[in-house]
Write a protein that holds these residues in place. Structure first.
Motif, PDB file in Angstrom:
ATOM      1  N   GLU A  49    -119.366 -62.989  28.235  1.00  0.00           N
ATOM      2  CA  GLU A  49    -118.181 -62.305  28.517  1.00  0.00           C
ATOM      3  C   GLU A  49    -117.462 -63.184  29.041  1.00  0.00           C
ATOM      4  O   GLU A  49    -116.029 -63.024  28.551  1.00  0.00           O
ATOM      5  CB  GLU A  49    -118.654 -61.205  29.231  1.00  0.00           C
ATOM      6  N   ARG A  70    -113.018 -64.669  46.777  1.00  0.00           N
ATOM      7  CA  ARG A  70    -114.512 -63.966  46.411  1.00  0.00           C
ATOM      8  C   ARG A  70    -115.227 -64.624  45.556  1.00  0.00           C
ATOM      9  O   ARG A  70    -114.659 -65.714  44.705  1.00  0.00           O
ATOM     10  CB  ARG A  70    -114.256 -62.501  45.809  1.00  0.00           C
ATOM     11  N   GLU A  86    -113.405 -64.417  27.560  1.00  0.00           N
ATOM     12  CA  GLU A  86    -112.314 -63.873  28.141  1.00  0.00           C
ATOM     13  C   GLU A  86    -110.889 -64.742  27.746  1.00  0.00           C
ATOM     14  O   GLU A  86    -111.055 -65.925  27.559  1.00  0.00           O
ATOM     15  CB  GLU A  86    -112.208 -64.113  29.483  1.00  0.00           C
ATOM     16  N   ILE A 146    -118.162 -64.154  42.268  1.00  0.00           N
ATOM     17  CA  ILE A 146    -118.590 -63.686  41.236  1.00  0.00           C
ATOM     18  C   ILE A 146    -120.132 -63.940  40.752  1.00  0.00           C
ATOM     19  O   ILE A 146    -120.484 -64.917  40.938  1.00  0.00           O
ATOM     20  CB  ILE A 146    -118.032 -63.260  39.873  1.00  0.00           C
ATOM     21  N   THR A 197    -108.300 -64.137  36.709  1.00  0.00           N
ATOM     22  CA  THR A 197    -109.531 -63.571  37.377  1.00  0.00           C
ATOM     23  C   THR A 197    -109.408 -62.435  38.222  1.00  0.00           C
ATOM     24  O   THR A 197    -110.421 -61.821  38.867  1.00  0.00           O
ATOM     25  CB  THR A 197    -110.169 -64.681  38.372  1.00  0.00           C
ATOM     26  N   THR A 198    -108.009 -61.788  38.205  1.00  0.00           N
ATOM     27  CA  THR A 198    -107.835 -60.601  39.202  1.00  0.00           C
ATOM     28  C   THR A 198    -108.528 -59.411  38.700  1.00  0.00           C
ATOM     29  O   THR A 198    -109.148 -58.527  39.506  1.00  0.00           O
ATOM     30  CB  THR A 198    -106.455 -60.255  39.234  1.00  0.00           C
ATOM     31  N   HIS A 199    -108.838 -59.350  37.257  1.00  0.00           N
ATOM     32  CA  HIS A 199    -109.438 -58.023  36.913  1.00  0.00           C
ATOM     33  C   HIS A 199    -111.199 -58.341  36.659  1.00  0.00           C
ATOM     34  O   HIS A 199    -111.661 -57.268  36.183  1.00  0.00           O
ATOM     35  CB  HIS A 199    -108.789 -57.671  35.675  1.00  0.00           C
ATOM     36  N   LEU A 200    -111.373 -59.369  37.054  1.00  0.00           N
ATOM     37  CA  LEU A 200    -113.123 -59.607  36.573  1.00  0.00           C
ATOM     38  C   LEU A 200    -113.778 -58.721  37.706  1.00  0.00           C
ATOM     39  O   LEU A 200    -113.630 -58.412  38.745  1.00  0.00           O
ATOM     40  CB  LEU A 200    -113.528 -61.034  36.774  1.00  0.00           C
ATOM     41  N   ALA A 201    -114.899 -58.233  36.880  1.00  0.00           N
ATOM     42  CA  ALA A 201    -115.879 -57.235  38.034  1.00  0.00           C
ATOM     43  C   ALA A 201    -116.727 -58.379  38.861  1.00  0.00           C
ATOM     44  O   ALA A 201    -116.657 -59.553  38.383  1.00  0.00           O
ATOM     45  CB  ALA A 201    -116.874 -56.450  37.004  1.00  0.00           C
ATOM     46  N   LYS A 202    -117.374 -57.711  39.566  1.00  0.00           N
ATOM     47  CA  LYS A 202    -118.190 -58.613  40.422  1.00  0.00           C
ATOM     48  C   LYS A 202    -119.435 -59.295  39.850  1.00  0.00           C
ATOM     49  O   LYS A 202    -119.705 -60.103  40.238  1.00  0.00           O
ATOM     50  CB  LYS A 202    -118.705 -57.696  41.704  1.00  0.00           C
ATOM     51  N   THR A 203    -119.883 -58.625  38.572  1.00  0.00           N
ATOM     52  CA  THR A 203    -120.886 -59.169  37.716  1.00  0.00           C
ATOM     53  C   THR A 203    -120.285 -59.257  36.345  1.00  0.00           C
ATOM     54  O   THR A 203    -119.707 -58.380  35.851  1.00  0.00           O
ATOM     55  CB  THR A 203    -122.239 -58.213  37.627  1.00  0.00           C
ATOM     56  N   ILE A 204    -120.599 -60.385  35.767  1.00  0.00           N
ATOM     57  CA  ILE A 204    -120.189 -60.808  34.101  1.00  0.00           C
ATOM     58  C   ILE A 204    -121.273 -61.586  33.565  1.00  0.00           C
ATOM     59  O   ILE A 204    -121.973 -62.155  34.319  1.00  0.00           O
ATOM     60  CB  ILE A 204    -118.674 -61.164  34.103  1.00  0.00           C
TER      61      ILE A 204
END
Length: 90
Positions: free
Chosen positions: A76, A28, A80, A30, A65-72
């Motif tokens: 931020e 995916r 990390e 981001i 990266t598994t917990h990253l939101a679609k937007t950052i």
């Protein structure tokens, strides 16, 4: 003085832009807001300097990266916590 990477014009400004980045696993992408960028008034190109692109690539490689939101935001992302100290493959 910075000049445009594409057309060598001195008519550039440092801006913050939204970019889309594919994650290292390729599953995916981001959205990264507020990314340091260069904007050229002459040719219209908006791009990230190599050091910024490398910093993003390294950070994405070194974090979970598994917990990253679609937007950052860029800040931020850079704050990390890392799994590794540095990219040993560079």
């Amino acid at each position: 003085m910075t000049t445009c990477f594409w057309c060598d014009s001195p008519q550039v400004t440092v801006t913050r832009q939204t970019v889309y980045w594919e994650l290292p696993d390729g599953l995916r992408a981001i959205k990264i807001t507020g990314t340091p960028s260069i904007s050229c008034a002459e040719c219209g190109m908006v791009y990230q300097e190599e050091a910024v692109a490398e910093a993003i690539e390294d950070q994405l490689f070194l974090i979970d990266t598994t917990h990253l939101a679609k937007t950052i935001t860029y800040e931020e992302l850079m704050n990390e916590p890392r799994r590794l100290k540095r990219n040993y493959f560079r």
